[in-house]
Design an enzyme around this catalytic site. Sequence first.
Site, PDB file in Angstrom:
ATOM      1  N   SER A 266     -12.495  -2.332  12.485  1.00  0.00           N
ATOM      2  CA  SER A 266     -10.927  -2.742  12.110  1.00  0.00           C
ATOM      3  C   SER A 266     -10.929  -4.303  12.692  1.00  0.00           C
ATOM      4  O   SER A 266     -11.622  -5.067  11.910  1.00  0.00           O
ATOM      5  CB  SER A 266      -9.934  -2.019  13.080  1.00  0.00           C
ATOM      6  OG  SER A 266      -8.677  -2.246  12.787  1.00  0.00           O
TER       7      SER A 266
ATOM      8  N   ASP B 232     -18.174 -15.029   6.169  1.00  0.00           N
ATOM      9  CA  ASP B 232     -17.750 -15.692   4.935  1.00  0.00           C
ATOM     10  C   ASP B 232     -17.484 -17.135   4.937  1.00  0.00           C
ATOM     11  O   ASP B 232     -17.731 -17.811   3.958  1.00  0.00           O
ATOM     12  CB  ASP B 232     -16.686 -14.870   4.520  1.00  0.00           C
ATOM     13  CG  ASP B 232     -16.846 -13.416   3.893  1.00  0.00           C
ATOM     14  OD1 ASP B 232     -17.920 -13.016   3.930  1.00  0.00           O
ATOM     15  OD2 ASP B 232     -16.001 -12.787   3.224  1.00  0.00           O
TER      16      ASP B 232
ATOM     17  N   LYS C 113     -13.384   0.287   8.741  1.00  0.00           N
ATOM     18  CA  LYS C 113     -12.131   0.397   8.836  1.00  0.00           C
ATOM     19  C   LYS C 113     -11.422  -0.587   8.220  1.00  0.00           C
ATOM     20  O   LYS C 113     -11.238  -1.391   9.208  1.00  0.00           O
ATOM     21  CB  LYS C 113     -11.872   1.002  10.054  1.00  0.00           C
ATOM     22  CG  LYS C 113      -9.980   1.356  10.047  1.00  0.00           C
ATOM     23  CD  LYS C 113      -9.620   1.371  11.319  1.00  0.00           C
ATOM     24  CE  LYS C 113      -8.178   1.589  11.238  1.00  0.00           C
ATOM     25  NZ  LYS C 113      -7.255   0.581  10.736  1.00  0.00           N
TER      26      LYS C 113
END
Length: 710
Positions: free
Chosen positions: A520, A531, A545
């Site tokens: 999460s 990224d 998740k």
Amino acid sequence: MGRGIITTAAAALVAIPALITTAAGPAEGQGIRNQPAVAASHDRSHLTLQTALQCSRLENIMKLADENAFNGTMTVSHRDVAKAAYGAILLAPYKHIMTHGTAAERESAKAYLAQLGHVDIEFTKDEGVVAVVASLPDGYTPEDDKDLQIADQITHINGESIINLSHERVSELLRGGVGEPVALTVQRYGNPEPIQISMLRSLIVPDAPDTIQAYVDYCNYLAPAVDIAMTSPGASIVQVFDEAINAAVQASGRGRHSSYIGISSLQRTREDTAGQFGGIGMEFSKQVGSPIEVQGVMRDNPAAKAGMLNGDKVTHINGVSVIDMTSDHVVGMLRGRVGEDVSVTVEREGVSEPLSITITRGVIVPRAAEGFLVTEMERVSDGQGGFDMVEVPTGTAVIKIPTFSEKTTLHIMETVKELIAEARASGVEIDSLVLDLRNDPGGLLDQAMKISNLFMPEGHTGRLVATGLHKDQNVVRAGSPRTGLERSDIPEGYTRQDIDDFNALLGQEMRVLINPGSASASEIVAGALQDNGAAKVVGTNSYGKGSVQTLIPVDVNGQTTYRRADIKGYLRLTTAFFFPGQGLSNQGSGIVPDVYVSFGEGDPRVARDTGGGKGERGLIDDSKTRFGQTPAESCVLKEEFRGELSAEEQAIVPDSLEVTLRRQVDGQWVRYQALDADLACTIQDIRDAQTSPYVITTDYVPLPVRAPGE
């Protein structure tokens, strides 16, 4: 091997060793097979009215789910959802009393549960002969000669001969507590010796009739379960339906993280997200039937001050045995009014007699971040022609983040200040930073965004996360108002120089550690930093998740309300998905590390390290996730450290190899865990040390890909 039990959606809702089986529904005018009759003392008209009101609440909440869930109107069979609710109603009184009741009440709860369990078989029986098995439980498939089979002749139950017993008495012997074993002795054609078979008593839930086609149809079916549940002393129809609604939501195909939080659970939810409560400051694991195993004692909190140690086993709280308690019940007993004492009886390794320890409850503020400087072992002359192994600080700082609560950003800022001071005192400069998110289950989204922004290069405006049904909905960028620090995030006494020191770290090498326990919010941070090129990710695939849950407050009737005084529960519903960083979700796939910590082909961890969101692949199309990504590199143990070890042994070595060395700071000799595989690979990736037992390679062993739904 089958043992007379098959799982349904309600099984996961109970903290007892029981699963749920199904049986044919009752014939017209008959009671439910093998379940107790309703107590005659019930006020029938009042109970009927209350049941109708609660059924209406269930209907309203399920309609809210249809209106707000990511996948719209429920597509799961109403019969299956109703059946899950039925089982939860039967078990609700037991669950509540075992969590919150006194010792006497828990005994009554066990007596109640003892009425609900049965070995769900059909048999023929006349007095003077054996019982012949005529049918097996639904879903029970015999796999070998030790499993029960049709036409088996039962001669004994729990060691008692049944030859001269009636059919009714045999049925009584098969009844008992849900999840309890029953020992059967059987004779089988072609087998000269008796066979001993163990079956588990299961909760019997009647099949829902075909007439259940909408939520409004549930009530007549659920009413007998309510009648039975209300025979339990102290049973509350509101709590009973809290469990039924939760079961219905979880069975309705909204994703495993959708649920209903009833009024009895609200306070603990608020405490956990606020990160502060009255307790003793101890982390533990607990299984019903076993003592409490202490897994962590929080520094400078009451349990530590009272002398509790990791590895202690707690057998009693305030003189009451904890063996049959659930984890929730233990938490309820340990938390309480600040300043009050709680006594625990402790078994400690190496101590022959149990210890009695009194702990004074305090305001617990769990550290949401802690840190340390990585050390290296250096040879230092001992002045006598030999040398000592000395632990020397390096310039790599590690910040461990165990959870994302309201205090996490604040504690990170405090930790960084402490690490900078420690480095200066040791004569080193911090030249690399590691965020350790291993086993961090997540938490608050706003903290994940703040922390992602905190460690982005200054002036960078890359995407941190989007939340919606695709990557371009609700995009949050670094440096936006939603990600800025607030006054509550800055520790007291933090100076301008402290902030400058913190900012100076952001230009250094940075790594993020993840594993299958990272979920999460921790995946958002890892994905955003990865990224945007702010950090390389090292470790193993994270949990996966990527679903977003929205809390919808409801009133006593199950209708949406935003008046705090009227809130009686929350519908926790999956409404969207996370798209960390540049826009690929981690749902099901997890975050894929840049450097995969591997032990080569046959790595025993691979089977539990393939993402998959614990069965939630398929909620979102794979093309929107990170499925198909592979790490650029692997980190493996060098050949000279492997020797003739098997893959399983290789996996153990890095976490257990220890050496004795002297710490430079205090001169004390200590046993030092030399190798943490993930961290060692991280240091190797940063420093490329020739003395490291690990090597970074571009030879990557692909992970197996799970099929949807696995």
